[in-house]
Design a protein around this motif. Structure first.
Motif, PDB file in Angstrom:
ATOM      1  N   PHE A  61       0.857  -1.183   0.000  1.00 53.53           N
ATOM      2  CA  PHE A  61       0.000   0.000   0.000  1.00 53.53           C
ATOM      3  C   PHE A  61       0.896   1.236   0.000  1.00 53.53           C
ATOM      4  CE2 PHE A  61      -2.405  -3.500   1.554  1.00 53.53           C
ATOM      5  CZ  PHE A  61      -3.699  -3.297   1.099  1.00 53.53           C
ATOM      6  N   MET A  62       0.810   2.019  -1.064  1.00 53.62           N
ATOM      7  CA  MET A  62       1.740   3.137  -1.254  1.00 53.62           C
ATOM      8  C   MET A  62       1.148   4.490  -0.916  1.00 53.62           C
ATOM      9  SD  MET A  62       3.572   1.700  -4.687  1.00 53.62           S
ATOM     10  CE  MET A  62       2.015   1.128  -5.353  1.00 53.62           C
ATOM     11  N   ARG A  63      -0.129   4.660  -1.153  1.00 50.14           N
ATOM     12  CA  ARG A  63      -0.790   5.910  -0.779  1.00 50.14           C
ATOM     13  C   ARG A  63      -2.287   5.634  -0.653  1.00 50.14           C
ATOM     14  NH1 ARG A  63       1.549   7.010  -5.521  1.00 50.14           N
ATOM     15  NH2 ARG A  63       2.766   8.696  -4.595  1.00 50.14           N
ATOM     16  N   PRO A  64      -3.002   6.425   0.153  1.00 51.98           N
ATOM     17  CA  PRO A  64      -4.438   6.199   0.328  1.00 51.98           C
ATOM     18  C   PRO A  64      -5.192   6.392  -0.987  1.00 51.98           C
ATOM     19  CG  PRO A  64      -3.583   7.634   2.044  1.00 51.98           C
ATOM     20  CD  PRO A  64      -2.506   7.520   1.021  1.00 51.98           C
ATOM     21  N   ALA A  65      -6.216   5.572  -1.180  1.00 52.89           N
ATOM     22  CA  ALA A  65      -7.130   5.752  -2.308  1.00 52.89           C
ATOM     23  C   ALA A  65      -8.395   6.421  -1.793  1.00 52.89           C
ATOM     24  CB  ALA A  65      -7.468   4.410  -2.956  1.00 52.89           C
ATOM     25  N   SER A  66      -9.047   7.184  -2.633  1.00 50.50           N
ATOM     26  CA  SER A  66     -10.274   7.877  -2.262  1.00 50.50           C
ATOM     27  C   SER A  66     -11.445   7.330  -3.070  1.00 50.50           C
ATOM     28  CB  SER A  66     -10.124   9.387  -2.499  1.00 50.50           C
ATOM     29  OG  SER A  66      -9.783   9.646  -3.848  1.00 50.50           O
ATOM     30  N   ALA A  67     -12.641   7.706  -2.698  1.00 49.46           N
ATOM     31  CA  ALA A  67     -13.821   7.273  -3.442  1.00 49.46           C
ATOM     32  C   ALA A  67     -13.803   7.889  -4.836  1.00 49.46           C
ATOM     33  CB  ALA A  67     -15.082   7.687  -2.698  1.00 49.46           C
ATOM     34  N   GLY A  68     -14.360   7.148  -5.797  1.00 51.88           N
ATOM     35  CA  GLY A  68     -14.435   7.667  -7.156  1.00 51.88           C
ATOM     36  C   GLY A  68     -13.714   6.786  -8.153  1.00 51.88           C
ATOM     37  N   ALA A  69     -13.431   7.347  -9.305  1.00 49.35           N
ATOM     38  CA  ALA A  69     -12.869   6.583 -10.421  1.00 49.35           C
ATOM     39  C   ALA A  69     -11.463   6.081 -10.117  1.00 49.35           C
ATOM     40  CB  ALA A  69     -12.856   7.448 -11.682  1.00 49.35           C
ATOM     41  N   ALA A  70     -11.176   4.878 -10.590  1.00 50.32           N
ATOM     42  CA  ALA A  70      -9.844   4.286 -10.456  1.00 50.32           C
ATOM     43  C   ALA A  70      -9.572   3.421 -11.683  1.00 50.32           C
ATOM     44  CB  ALA A  70      -9.747   3.445  -9.192  1.00 50.32           C
ATOM     45  N   GLU A  71      -8.305   3.206 -11.945  1.00 51.95           N
ATOM     46  CA  GLU A  71      -7.880   2.301 -13.007  1.00 51.95           C
ATOM     47  C   GLU A  71      -7.113   1.143 -12.392  1.00 51.95           C
ATOM     48  OE1 GLU A  71      -5.515   4.486 -15.766  1.00 51.95           O
ATOM     49  OE2 GLU A  71      -7.251   5.332 -16.811  1.00 51.95           O
ATOM     50  N   VAL A  72      -7.278  -0.033 -12.970  1.00 56.10           N
ATOM     51  CA  VAL A  72      -6.572  -1.220 -12.502  1.00 56.10           C
ATOM     52  C   VAL A  72      -5.873  -1.872 -13.685  1.00 56.10           C
ATOM     53  CG1 VAL A  72      -6.767  -3.474 -11.407  1.00 56.10           C
ATOM     54  CG2 VAL A  72      -8.261  -1.611 -10.665  1.00 56.10           C
ATOM     55  N   ASP A  73      -4.565  -2.055 -13.547  1.00 52.48           N
ATOM     56  CA  ASP A  73      -3.799  -2.816 -14.524  1.00 52.48           C
ATOM     57  C   ASP A  73      -3.673  -4.240 -14.026  1.00 52.48           C
ATOM     58  OD1 ASP A  73      -3.370  -0.594 -16.143  1.00 52.48           O
ATOM     59  OD2 ASP A  73      -1.541  -0.040 -15.073  1.00 52.48           O
ATOM     60  N   ALA A  74      -3.910  -5.215 -14.886  1.00 45.64           N
ATOM     61  CA  ALA A  74      -3.776  -6.625 -14.540  1.00 45.64           C
ATOM     62  C   ALA A  74      -2.938  -7.307 -15.617  1.00 45.64           C
ATOM     63  CB  ALA A  74      -5.144  -7.287 -14.414  1.00 45.64           C
ATOM     64  N   GLU A  75      -1.706  -7.644 -15.275  1.00 47.38           N
ATOM     65  CA  GLU A  75      -0.784  -8.262 -16.229  1.00 47.38           C
ATOM     66  C   GLU A  75      -0.545  -9.715 -15.841  1.00 47.38           C
ATOM     67  OE1 GLU A  75       3.870  -7.906 -17.777  1.00 47.38           O
ATOM     68  OE2 GLU A  75       3.110  -6.578 -16.197  1.00 47.38           O
ATOM     69  N   VAL A  76      -0.897 -10.623 -16.728  1.00 51.20           N
ATOM     70  CA  VAL A  76      -0.661 -12.048 -16.477  1.00 51.20           C
ATOM     71  C   VAL A  76       0.827 -12.321 -16.713  1.00 51.20           C
ATOM     72  CG1 VAL A  76      -1.242 -14.403 -17.135  1.00 51.20           C
ATOM     73  CG2 VAL A  76      -3.015 -12.632 -17.175  1.00 51.20           C
TER      74      VAL A  76
END
Length: 269
Positions: A61-76
């Protein structure tokens, strides 16, 4: 679809990239609960993987996330016949908030373990106390309305600061609220990453509740949970120099060990 389903849903945006809308109901103060973020990342990893379960997950965990839009990268990183490994990162405004590696596989439902630590002998949930360590705080988050938590009398007394020499151990039950899916949610395995990080920091027993940010958390899925409330036991082995560890074991209604986690966190502040 339950609120928890929609709150953790991800939508494919491009190859290996997903979008999510983080639900403010899972805020702790101004930051999203870490277990909730792990549940969102798990959904993306399972979308990208050929296997249905997250069997080993490790997050920083590097920094707090807030409510709202987020992006997620998923690399196999590797997709094998029985195990696929996926690297996931959640970002907001281009900045990484949480990154992790998830090993996915298939856990056989109803498998009988050769050996597993037994669930603690607790009174029934109806005889435990529903307790919110943030109750009475102005503008308190709705998190405990999303995730119902019940503590044994001994644990409740510790959380209330009524034990003269408190032991950093908490026991009780946890499940989604009825609106979010309830104890009988359709896929209880999706709740596990939230369940292992839904509780107040175990160091709360040494004083009033304070923010104790997780630095790293690893958890393992040990079984497919049956629908119903989960039994938990949380403990710390060492609290020193502004750091503490927290270990959480979780059992389902059949007494099957279904999840184990261990994290390193900063002391409450």
């Amino acid at each position: 679809m339950t609120r928890f389903d929609s709150a953790t849903a991800v939508t494919a945006a491009s190859d290996g990239r997903y979008t999510a809308e983080l639900d403010p109901g899972y805020l702790i103060g101004k930051a999203m609960n870490g277990g909730y973020l792990m549940a969102v990342l798990q959904r993306a990893a399972l979308e990208a993987s050929p296997h249905p379960h997250a069997v080993s997950s490790s997050f920083h965990f590097m920094r707090p996330a807030s409510a709202g839009a987020a992006e997620v990268d998923a690399e196999v990183l590797k997709a094998g016949r029985t195990v696929a490994t996926v690297r996931v990162t959640l970002r907001q405004e281009g900045k990484a908030c949480v990154t992790g590696t998830i090993a996915t596989s298939e856990v056989a439902e109803g498998a009988v373990p050769d050996y597993a630590v037994a669930a603690p002998q607790l009174p029934p949930m109806s005889r435990c106390r529903r307790y919110d360590p943030r109750a009475g705080v102005e503008n308190a988050p709705a998190f405990t309305h999303r995730v119902a938590q019940f503590y044994t009398e001994e644990s409740w007394q510790r959380l209330r600061g009524r034990e003269e020499s408190p032991v950093p151990e908490l026991c009780g039950y946890v499940h989604l609220s009825e609106e979010d899916g309830g104890p009988g949610t359709d896929d209880p395995a999706l709740f596990l990453p939230l369940a292992v990080d839904a509780l107040p920091p175990v160091v709360t027993v040494f004083g009033t509740w304070r923010w104790a940010p997780t630095v790293e958390l690893t958890w393992h899925m040990r079984g497919v949970p049956q629908p119903g409330p989960l039994t938990f036991r949380a403990r710390a082995d060492a609290v020193n120099d502004g750091w503490f560890d927290e270990t959480v074991d979780v059992w389902d209604v059949k007494g099957t060990l279904v999840a184990q986690s261990r994290q390193l966190a900063r002391g409450g502040r």
